[in-house]
Design a protein around this motif. Structure first.
Motif, PDB file in Angstrom:
ATOM      1  N   UNK A  37       0.832  -1.214   0.000  1.00  0.00           N
ATOM      2  CA  UNK A  37       0.000   0.000   0.000  1.00  0.00           C
ATOM      3  C   UNK A  37       0.861   1.257   0.000  1.00  0.00           C
ATOM      4  N   UNK A  38       1.954   1.248   0.752  1.00  0.00           N
ATOM      5  CA  UNK A  38       2.851   2.405   0.771  1.00  0.00           C
ATOM      6  C   UNK A  38       3.493   2.623  -0.596  1.00  0.00           C
ATOM      7  N   UNK A  43       3.458   5.821  -5.808  1.00  0.00           N
ATOM      8  CA  UNK A  43       3.182   5.928  -7.240  1.00  0.00           C
ATOM      9  C   UNK A  43       2.045   6.879  -7.535  1.00  0.00           C
ATOM     10  N   UNK A  44       1.007   6.799  -6.733  1.00  0.00           N
ATOM     11  CA  UNK A  44      -0.145   7.675  -6.920  1.00  0.00           C
ATOM     12  C   UNK A  44       0.224   9.136  -6.659  1.00  0.00           C
ATOM     13  N   UNK A  48      -0.068  12.239  -9.208  1.00  0.00           N
ATOM     14  CA  UNK A  48      -0.738  13.495  -8.843  1.00  0.00           C
ATOM     15  C   UNK A  48       0.168  14.677  -9.154  1.00  0.00           C
ATOM     16  N   UNK A  49       1.443  14.535  -8.854  1.00  0.00           N
ATOM     17  CA  UNK A  49       2.396  15.624  -9.060  1.00  0.00           C
ATOM     18  C   UNK A  49       2.563  15.968 -10.548  1.00  0.00           C
ATOM     19  N   UNK A  62      -8.353  12.903  -3.390  1.00  0.00           N
ATOM     20  CA  UNK A  62      -9.346  12.115  -2.642  1.00  0.00           C
ATOM     21  C   UNK A  62      -8.862  10.674  -2.493  1.00  0.00           C
ATOM     22  N   UNK A  63      -8.300  10.145  -3.554  1.00  0.00           N
ATOM     23  CA  UNK A  63      -7.784   8.779  -3.524  1.00  0.00           C
ATOM     24  C   UNK A  63      -6.628   8.666  -2.544  1.00  0.00           C
ATOM     25  N   UNK A  64      -5.732   9.652  -2.542  1.00  0.00           N
ATOM     26  CA  UNK A  64      -4.614   9.647  -1.597  1.00  0.00           C
ATOM     27  C   UNK A  64      -5.106   9.688  -0.151  1.00  0.00           C
ATOM     28  N   UNK A  65      -6.123  10.502   0.107  1.00  0.00           N
ATOM     29  CA  UNK A  65      -6.681  10.567   1.467  1.00  0.00           C
ATOM     30  C   UNK A  65      -7.288   9.224   1.865  1.00  0.00           C
ATOM     31  N   UNK A  66      -7.951   8.587   0.921  1.00  0.00           N
ATOM     32  CA  UNK A  66      -8.529   7.273   1.187  1.00  0.00           C
ATOM     33  C   UNK A  66      -7.434   6.257   1.489  1.00  0.00           C
ATOM     34  N   UNK A  67      -6.351   6.305   0.724  1.00  0.00           N
ATOM     35  CA  UNK A  67      -5.222   5.404   0.962  1.00  0.00           C
ATOM     36  C   UNK A  67      -4.592   5.666   2.325  1.00  0.00           C
TER      37      UNK A  67
END
Length: 87
Positions: A37-38, A43-44, A48-49, A62-67
């Protein structure tokens, strides 16, 4: 023992795994999952960057916050499992 069949391209792969109830084995599985997961989050974050579209960036955030929540829960589960082993 469970048999999991996944399809990758033109090939099917079989993965065999067993269920575990030993806290030490559970902790090891959780560590592996946490590491995956880390890596996925790194990668995510890189994706995003690179993206400049604000709508897409917001969805990725939003996906990063969920992760982050997922990683937090996995870490809590790891701590609980280790507490059963080490007290």
């Amino acid at each position: 023992m469970c048999k999991v069949v996944t399809s990758e391209g033109d090939f099917e792969h079989e993965h065999h795994h067993s269920h575990v109830d030993d806290p030490l084995e559970i902790a090891e599985l959780l560590r592996e999952t946490l590491a995956d997961e880390l890596d996925s989050m790194s990668g995510l974050a890189g994706t995003w960057h690179m993206i400049e579209d604000e709508v897409i960036k917001n969805k990725l955030m939003e996906t990063l916050r969920s992760k982050q929540k997922t990683i937090s829960l996995l870490y809590e589960a790891l701590q609980e499992s280790e507490k059963k082993v080490w007290g």
